[in-house]
Design a protein around this motif. Structure first.
Motif, mmCIF file in Angstrom:
data_model
loop_
_atom_site.group_PDB
_atom_site.id
_atom_site.type_symbol
_atom_site.label_atom_id
_atom_site.label_comp_id
_atom_site.label_asym_id
_atom_site.label_seq_id
_atom_site.Cartn_x
_atom_site.Cartn_y
_atom_site.Cartn_z
ATOM 1 N N TRP A 80 1.738 11.680 11.464
ATOM 2 C CA TRP A 80 2.491 10.514 11.887
ATOM 3 C C TRP A 80 2.271 9.508 11.069
ATOM 4 C CZ3 TRP A 80 5.805 10.868 16.278
ATOM 5 C CH2 TRP A 80 6.355 9.798 16.713
ATOM 6 N N TRP A 81 3.395 8.826 10.530
ATOM 7 C CA TRP A 81 3.203 7.507 9.884
ATOM 8 C C TRP A 81 3.771 6.392 10.376
ATOM 9 C CZ3 TRP A 81 0.990 5.891 5.546
ATOM 10 C CH2 TRP A 81 1.333 4.893 4.991
ATOM 11 N N GLY A 82 2.973 5.241 10.442
ATOM 12 C CA GLY A 82 3.253 4.020 10.858
ATOM 13 C C GLY A 82 3.055 3.683 12.255
ATOM 14 N N GLU A 133 0.403 4.577 -8.461
ATOM 15 C CA GLU A 133 1.701 4.589 -8.384
ATOM 16 C C GLU A 133 2.190 5.468 -7.361
ATOM 17 O OE1 GLU A 133 4.268 3.878 -12.118
ATOM 18 O OE2 GLU A 133 1.975 4.114 -13.211
ATOM 19 N N MET A 134 3.103 4.922 -6.572
ATOM 20 C CA MET A 134 3.612 5.983 -5.653
ATOM 21 C C MET A 134 5.163 6.160 -5.757
ATOM 22 S SD MET A 134 3.731 5.700 -1.361
ATOM 23 C CE MET A 134 2.055 6.138 -1.057
ATOM 24 N N LEU A 135 5.392 7.333 -6.091
ATOM 25 C CA LEU A 135 6.740 7.944 -6.229
ATOM 26 C C LEU A 135 7.501 7.999 -4.744
ATOM 27 C CD1 LEU A 135 6.002 10.430 -9.011
ATOM 28 C CD2 LEU A 135 7.297 8.204 -9.317
ATOM 29 N N ILE A 140 -1.844 -0.801 -3.938
ATOM 30 C CA ILE A 140 -3.369 -0.819 -3.963
ATOM 31 C C ILE A 140 -3.634 -0.485 -2.572
ATOM 32 C CG2 ILE A 140 -5.246 -2.679 -3.794
ATOM 33 C CD1 ILE A 140 -4.627 -2.864 -6.616
ATOM 34 N N ARG A 141 -4.840 0.428 -2.557
ATOM 35 C CA ARG A 141 -5.577 0.781 -1.349
ATOM 36 C C ARG A 141 -6.832 0.365 -1.381
ATOM 37 N NH1 ARG A 141 -2.339 5.967 1.360
ATOM 38 N NH2 ARG A 141 -0.203 4.842 1.157
ATOM 39 N N THR A 142 -7.504 -0.590 -0.437
ATOM 40 C CA THR A 142 -9.004 -0.849 -0.610
ATOM 41 C C THR A 142 -9.451 -0.208 0.515
ATOM 42 O OG1 THR A 142 -8.355 -2.774 0.687
ATOM 43 C CG2 THR A 142 -8.340 -3.251 -1.594
ATOM 44 N N THR A 167 0.875 -1.241 -0.015
ATOM 45 C CA THR A 167 -0.299 -0.053 0.139
ATOM 46 C C THR A 167 0.841 1.150 0.028
ATOM 47 O OG1 THR A 167 -0.181 0.255 2.413
ATOM 48 C CG2 THR A 167 -1.795 -1.210 1.250
ATOM 49 N N ALA A 168 2.049 1.206 0.038
ATOM 50 C CA ALA A 168 3.139 2.441 -0.098
ATOM 51 C C ALA A 168 4.598 1.786 -0.536
ATOM 52 C CB ALA A 168 3.338 2.863 1.328
ATOM 53 N N GLY A 169 5.095 2.826 -1.010
ATOM 54 C CA GLY A 169 6.685 2.336 -1.826
ATOM 55 C C GLY A 169 7.369 1.767 -0.431
ATOM 56 N N MET A 170 6.940 2.377 1.019
ATOM 57 C CA MET A 170 7.973 1.746 2.031
ATOM 58 C C MET A 170 7.799 0.427 2.357
ATOM 59 S SD MET A 170 5.979 1.633 4.622
ATOM 60 C CE MET A 170 6.819 1.654 6.098
ATOM 61 N N HIS A 171 6.703 -0.188 2.064
ATOM 62 C CA HIS A 171 6.619 -1.692 2.742
ATOM 63 C C HIS A 171 7.729 -2.512 2.317
ATOM 64 C CE1 HIS A 171 1.992 -0.889 3.288
ATOM 65 N NE2 HIS A 171 2.634 -1.060 4.542
ATOM 66 N N VAL A 229 14.450 8.291 6.257
ATOM 67 C CA VAL A 229 13.489 9.148 5.580
ATOM 68 C C VAL A 229 12.744 8.135 4.412
ATOM 69 C CG1 VAL A 229 12.838 11.016 3.898
ATOM 70 C CG2 VAL A 229 14.834 11.467 5.661
ATOM 71 N N ASP A 230 11.367 8.335 4.562
ATOM 72 C CA ASP A 230 10.469 7.638 3.671
ATOM 73 C C ASP A 230 9.505 8.576 2.991
ATOM 74 O OD1 ASP A 230 8.220 6.182 2.752
ATOM 75 O OD2 ASP A 230 7.205 6.032 4.878
ATOM 76 N N THR A 231 9.394 8.904 1.768
ATOM 77 C CA THR A 231 8.467 9.772 1.139
ATOM 78 C C THR A 231 7.654 9.142 0.119
ATOM 79 O OG1 THR A 231 9.361 10.618 -0.891
ATOM 80 C CG2 THR A 231 10.526 11.409 1.249
ATOM 81 N N GLY A 232 6.356 9.788 0.153
ATOM 82 C CA GLY A 232 5.497 9.075 -0.743
ATOM 83 C C GLY A 232 4.705 10.237 -1.419
ATOM 84 N N MET A 233 4.493 10.200 -2.815
ATOM 85 C CA MET A 233 3.944 11.115 -3.688
ATOM 86 C C MET A 233 2.869 10.169 -4.778
ATOM 87 S SD MET A 233 5.444 13.688 -6.665
ATOM 88 C CE MET A 233 5.765 15.263 -5.725
ATOM 89 N N TRP A 241 2.359 15.239 -1.380
ATOM 90 C CA TRP A 241 3.593 14.485 -0.916
ATOM 91 C C TRP A 241 3.648 14.629 0.634
ATOM 92 C CZ3 TRP A 241 8.760 16.237 -3.794
ATOM 93 C CH2 TRP A 241 9.580 15.407 -3.710
ATOM 94 N N ASN A 242 4.403 13.484 1.074
ATOM 95 C CA ASN A 242 4.528 13.099 2.424
ATOM 96 C C ASN A 242 5.942 12.697 2.765
ATOM 97 O OD1 ASN A 242 4.121 12.612 5.118
ATOM 98 N ND2 ASN A 242 2.974 10.612 4.704
ATOM 99 N N ASP A 243 6.823 13.430 3.487
ATOM 100 C CA ASP A 243 7.938 13.199 3.955
ATOM 101 C C ASP A 243 7.924 12.537 5.482
ATOM 102 O OD1 ASP A 243 8.831 14.056 1.625
ATOM 103 O OD2 ASP A 243 10.008 15.779 2.444
ATOM 104 N N VAL A 244 8.398 11.161 5.554
ATOM 105 C CA VAL A 244 8.119 10.718 6.916
ATOM 106 C C VAL A 244 9.686 10.735 7.445
ATOM 107 C CG1 VAL A 244 7.281 8.755 8.438
ATOM 108 C CG2 VAL A 244 6.195 9.228 6.287
ATOM 109 N N PHE A 245 9.260 11.139 8.674
ATOM 110 C CA PHE A 245 10.938 10.962 9.365
ATOM 111 C C PHE A 245 10.739 9.852 10.247
ATOM 112 C CE2 PHE A 245 9.942 15.408 8.496
ATOM 113 C CZ PHE A 245 10.848 15.352 7.290
HETATM 114 N N1 SER Z 1 4.755 5.988 3.599
HETATM 115 C C1 SER Z 1 4.323 7.334 3.490
HETATM 116 C C2 SER Z 1 3.022 7.259 2.938
HETATM 117 O O1 SER Z 1 2.420 6.404 2.362
HETATM 118 C C3 SER Z 1 5.496 8.067 2.670
HETATM 119 O O2 SER Z 1 5.778 7.085 1.818
HETATM 120 O O3 SER Z 1 2.518 8.326 2.772
#
Ligand code: SER
Length: 610
Positions: A183-185, A107-109, A89-91, A61-65, A247-251, A224-228
């Motif tokens: 906050w993420w995660g 698609e997540m950049l 995929i986000r359901t 569901t995110a590039g970081m998984h 750092v984990d970012t998602g666009m 965009w979301n920059d997670v620290f």
């Molecule tokens: N994990 C964060 C998000 O999905 C940044 O990639 O928004």
């Protein structure tokens, strides 16, 4: 000429400084990867949509998984800076799909630092990519941001706040927001997490951009979301600083392309041809009234998502469990919306062909798996279509829906209860779920042997054995919590007609005695022949009731309610079913194996006693 969607979007303003042509999805994907490559990042390929090592989620569901191990200190072969465009995929938003920003597949950049750069550099790079002419070229006067305001777990993120200020974002455009927003995660109960800073773009008239930022105004769209990632949430629920700051970012790619073109997501280059194909097939005009437009969007979104799931190299076929069930549900939902348009011929395969054609240059697996995609879609469509037509006709004759008629629709036409719910809501009928449940129980033996299958949409392939194993996993889950402690949470489940496999969070190998105790408790509850029942509860009420399970997996959500199964007074768990009626039907089980899956996750394999 502009596609009609261009005039119906949330934004009428073309935000891009170079505005001669539509900006393409490929162009933005390439720019992003190129930009981060120029900043020392290794470009890595998209991982599968079906997570390989992360049983906490059904889909990526995110590039970081796929990258979690590297936040915890593993060495990534690409180094400490990587970037990718990841299939996601986000359901959770399935009920919102059809508006202008939510998509099931997208698609997540992203760009990542594994203990390399941190807040200052991450924010600088984000700002440069967003605003510099050779990159996205967005007007910085139309940008707002939010940062974490701080609480008892972690302090106010003044570093991010000061950095944005130093880049020229006025203070009133920097919102300080709580964990809920910034906050993420972690994805599960424990894992890496941290404060984030989100970037928003004003999609309204630029002359009317408000001086201060208010995240309630839908014209400010998050881009965009920059997670620290600097903390690890442990089993006690406290936040320990991570050894390594990440750092984990998602666009969201589609969303950004839409914004750059001043259109909604359905008008961008990867969607417009799918919409046009549906227009062509159904004879309906997109933009001709909100009801049809919404249906066309839902069909386009769902067929695109189904094509990517089926076309994934770890692809899934429609089924009744896990990813396969989500896939089945989105295909059937697309078919139902085609019927709403008054269209009764087959369309899924032809529509998928457009998706395959357009996306195979970047995702060649779609072309390689084309036969599977087409065959599975057609088979599912055939299975569901005929019954649905008849069922819809029957439904049209009803003036109200009670438990019995809901059950009849299910039994005779394989009409999923979700569909009856959705149709009832549209007509202002109220379903008496209790009555439905009673009726369902009365007829359960009949439905088990009928070709309609056990539950939910004519699930012919849902064998009685699998159902027994499914109920057993609920007993097992609770028994593990009783024996090992409340930190035990489901991390994955895989059922066949021969065995169950259940993954759960626990840090140590189980002793023989613990295994024996768990087995004994499960078998005692089977012997007690406890009744199994479900109720529909709001998420809040479900939590209050003490139900366990994955609250995030909202694909079972009907309206605002989720299904909670109870086994006597012993177990209460969020779940879509199906289950046996009484635990006695299970007979008894034997735990064959207990082993490690990954750090902090154990697996049990158990079989029914024959
Ligand atoms: N994990 C964060 C998000 O999905 C940044 O990639 O928004």
């Amino acid at each position: 000429m502009l596609h009609p969607a261009k005039r119906r979007g949330f934004a009428f303003y073309n935000a891009c400084l170079y505005d001669l042509n539509m900006v393409s999805t490929s162009e933005i994907r390439n720019k992003y990867l190129e930009f981060f490559k120029s900043k020392g990042h290794t470009i890595i390929p998209s991982a599968s949509l079906i997570p390989e090592n992360d049983p906490t989620v059904l889909f990526t569901t995110a590039g970081m998984h796929p990258l979690v191990p590297y936040f915890l200190g593993e060495t990534h072969p690409g180094g400490s800076r990587v970037t990718s465009a990841q299939k996601c995929i986000r359901t959770g938003d399935i009920d919102e799909v059809g508006d202008v920003t939510h998509l099931t597949f997208f698609e997540m950049l992203g760009n990542w630092s594994f203990g390399d750069y941190f807040k200052n550099e991450a924010i600088e790079m984000s700002f440069e990519f967003l605003t510099q002419k050779e990159w996205l070229g967005l007007d910085s006067r139309l940008i707002a941001v939010s940062v974490f305001q701080g609480d008892e777990d972690a302090p106010f993120d003044d570093e991010a706040f000061e950095k944005w200020k130093s880049l020229g974002i006025p203070e009133q455009r920097i919102a300080k927001l709580p964990k809920k927003n910034n906050w993420w995660g972690p994805a599960g109960e424990t894992g890496p997490c941290g404060p984030d800073t989100e970037m928003f773009f004003w999609t309204g008239n630029p002359g009317e951009v408000p001086e201060s930022f208010n995240d309630d105004n839908p014209l400010w769209v998050e881009i965009w979301n920059d997670v620290f990632m600097q903390y690890f949430k442990n089993t006690e629920g406290t936040f320990e600083p991570l050894k390594q700051k990440n750092v984990d970012t998602g666009m969201g790619l589609e969303r950004v392309v839409a914004i750059l073109n001043g259109v909604d997501v359905y008008a961008i280059d990867t969607f417009a041809p799918v919409i046009q194909k549906i227009e062509l097939l159904t004879g309906k005009k997109y933009g001709d009234g909100d009801v049809d437009t919404r249906s066309i969007r839902i069909i386009a979104d769902h067929i695109r998502a189904a094509t990517f799931i089926l076309g994934d190299n770890r692809g899934m076929a429609p089924s009744n469990i896990g990813q396969g069930y989500v896939l089945r549900r989105i295909i059937r939902r697309a078919i139902r919306y085609a019927k709403l348009l008054g269209f009764h011929k087959e369309f899924t395969a032809e529509t998928a062909e457009v998706v395959i054609e357009m996306c195979s240059d970047v995702y060649p697996e779609l072309k390689n798996n084309k036969d599977v995609i087409i065959n599975e879609l057609s088979a599912e469509e055939k299975k569901f279509s005929a019954a649905l037509d008849k069922g819809l006709k029957e439904f049209g004759k009803l003036t109200s829906v009670d438990g019995k008629s809901a059950f009849d629709l299910y039994q005779s036409y394989g009409f999923p209860i979700e569909l009856t719910e959705e149709l009832s809501l549209e007509r202002g009928f109220v379903i008496d779920k209790k009555l439905f449940e009673e009726e369902f129980k009365k007829h359960q033996d009949l439905s088990r042997t009928s070709s309609a299958g056990v539950f939910k949409g004519g699930l012919a392939d849902n064998s009685v054995e699998v159902t027994k194993y499914h109920t057993t996993t609920h007993l097992l889950h609770q028994a593990l919590r009783d024996v090992l402690g409340p930190h035990v949470e489901q991390r994955g489940s895989n059922l066949t007609a021969e065995r169950l496999r259940f993954d759960f969070s626990h840090n140590a190998k189980m002793t023989d005695e613990e295994i024996k105790n768990v087995e004994r408790i499960v078998n005692e509850n089977i012997k007690k022949d406890l009744p199994v029942s479900f109720e529909m509860l709001s998420i809040e009420d479900a939590k209050k009731s003490g139900a366990i399970g994955l609250f995030e997996e909202k694909y079972e959500k009907l309206g605002n309610k989720i299904k909670v199964y109870s086994i006597g007074d012993y177990s209460k768990e969020i779940c879509g079913g199906p289950h046996v009626e009484h635990t006695g039907e299970i007979g008894g089980i034997t735990i064959q194996k207990e082993e490690a899956v990954s750090a902090g996750v154990r697996r049990i394999r158990a079989v029914l006693n024959s």
